[in-house]
Design a protein around this motif. Structure first.
Motif, short mmCIF file in Angstrom:
data_model
loop_
_atom_site.label_atom_id
_atom_site.label_comp_id
_atom_site.label_asym_id
_atom_site.label_seq_id
_atom_site.Cartn_x
_atom_site.Cartn_y
_atom_site.Cartn_z
N GLU A 69 1.03 -1.38 0.06
CA GLU A 69 0.01 0.18 0.47
C GLU A 69 0.43 0.89 0.06
O GLU A 69 0.51 2.33 -0.85
CB GLU A 69 -1.17 -0.38 1.28
N LEU A 70 1.80 1.10 1.08
CA LEU A 70 2.48 2.21 0.67
C LEU A 70 3.58 2.51 -0.79
O LEU A 70 3.92 3.66 -0.34
CB LEU A 70 3.52 2.50 2.07
N ALA A 71 4.09 0.98 -0.40
CA ALA A 71 4.75 1.79 -2.28
C ALA A 71 4.46 2.13 -3.09
O ALA A 71 4.64 2.78 -4.42
CB ALA A 71 5.42 0.32 -2.32
N SER A 72 2.75 1.12 -3.47
CA SER A 72 1.83 1.97 -4.32
C SER A 72 1.63 3.81 -4.57
O SER A 72 1.53 4.20 -6.10
CB SER A 72 0.82 1.75 -4.55
N ASP A 73 1.44 4.29 -4.22
CA ASP A 73 1.46 5.65 -3.86
C ASP A 73 3.21 6.17 -3.45
O ASP A 73 2.88 7.63 -3.53
CB ASP A 73 0.63 6.50 -2.73
N GLY A 74 4.26 5.92 -3.69
CA GLY A 74 5.04 6.10 -3.58
C GLY A 74 6.07 7.04 -2.46
O GLY A 74 7.38 7.36 -2.35
N THR A 75 5.03 6.72 -0.95
CA THR A 75 5.19 7.25 0.38
C THR A 75 6.94 6.77 1.02
O THR A 75 7.74 6.60 1.04
CB THR A 75 3.89 6.73 1.22
N LEU A 76 6.90 5.01 0.25
CA LEU A 76 7.82 3.90 0.99
C LEU A 76 9.15 4.09 0.29
O LEU A 76 10.11 4.44 1.06
CB LEU A 76 7.48 2.61 0.69
N GLY A 77 9.35 4.45 -0.92
CA GLY A 77 10.24 4.41 -2.16
C GLY A 77 11.29 6.27 -1.71
O GLY A 77 11.90 5.83 -1.27
N ASN A 78 9.86 7.35 -1.10
CA ASN A 78 10.47 8.33 -1.11
C ASN A 78 11.14 8.63 -0.28
O ASN A 78 11.84 8.92 0.17
CB ASN A 78 9.56 9.42 -1.76
#
Length: 275
Positions: A69-78
């Motif tokens: 879920e966090l990776a899908s919106d870019g939160t985790l990667g950022n």
């Protein structure tokens, strides 16, 4: 004579071939042990989640779902990129400053006497105590986080470098001096090579402390980063997001340390670095 040479070559080839399967089996055994260890850890984690419930301990499945879920919106990667960049810059500056300072303090008693009170004073003050001052002095930008990580790294590298210099056999230094070597030549040919293993150990310890500092720094003064992600998740009551942030920190630290170990053992092997 030709027969003997041929026989010797024939004996050498099987020996070389026998070493290859042995090395491969060693790698397979290592990977298998890692896999077993991870499987046991996940099993214990699942049992704890079943025992205490998802309100306190997110299960592995819930954590994986939250990570997606966090990776899908870019939160985790950022968050990973932001925290990783801050750690590498602050840690790199700490190593770059700590090594020469440690070498000078180890070789020159006057420098050691002048700087030792400050080293011994500030290294006992945790970086979190300076978070507010760092934000007030440097703002909420990148500088405050990088300076805090630098602060937590530089003393560890300095002390390990000093320990490496002081552990050198004095007879080697006297022998080099008696052969006509000046201070720079002694430093370059004897002191620095002998100190490299201590420097690498200090760098690894400093890397671990950098991860401790980044969380407190980002909680107070960051919108993006793993520390900020953990704090925001706590405010929203998302335990699964908290677990994602914590596990990502551990994985990132493992990767950074593993890369440092591999590079150090290969590039600095001639200096006795074996990790």
């Amino acid at each position: 004579m030709t027969t003997v040479d041929t026989a010797q070559q024939g004996d050498t080839v099987p020996r070389v071939r026998s070493r290859l399967p042995r090395a491969a089996s060693g790698r397979i055994r290592t990977v298998a042990m890692y896999a077993i260890s991870v499987a046991v850890g996940i099993g214990v984690w699942q049992l704890l989640a079943m025992r205490y419930g998802s309100a306190l301990v997110a299960s592995p499945a819930q954590t994986v779902k939250a990570a997606k879920e966090l990776a899908s919106d870019g939160t985790l990667g950022n968050s990973v990129i932001a925290s990783g960049r801050r750690i590498l810059i602050g840690w790199g500056l700490g190593v770059a400053v700590g090594v020469p300072v440690g070498l000078l303090m180890g070789r020159l008693p006057v420098i050691r006497l002048l700087l030792d009170p400050y080293i011994e004073f500030f290294r006992f003050i945790p970086p979190i105590a300076f978070v507010t001052l760092a934000v007030v002095w440097l703002g909420i930008g990148e500088s405050s986080k990088i300076v805090l990580i630098f602060y937590t790294s530089v003393f560890i590298v300095t002390l390990n470098t000093i320990a490496g210099v002081l552990s050198i056999d004095e007879s080697k230094l006297r022998a080099a001096t008696s052969l006509g070597a000046n201070r720079w030549q002694v430093m370059r040919s004897i002191v620095l090579p002998a100190t490299v293993p201590h420097i690498v150990t200090g760098a690894r310890l400093a890397m671990g402390n950098s991860f401790l500092t980044i969380v407190s720094a980002e909680i107070v003064a960051a919108q993006v980063g793993l520390g900020a992600l953990i704090w925001t998740s706590r405010n929203y009551g998302r335990i699964d997001w908290v677990f994602v942030g914590i596990i990502t920190l551990g994985i990132l630290g493992f990767v950074f340390d593993r890369v440092l170990r591999i590079v150090s053992s290969r590039v600095l092997r001639r200096y006795g670095v074996k990790l």
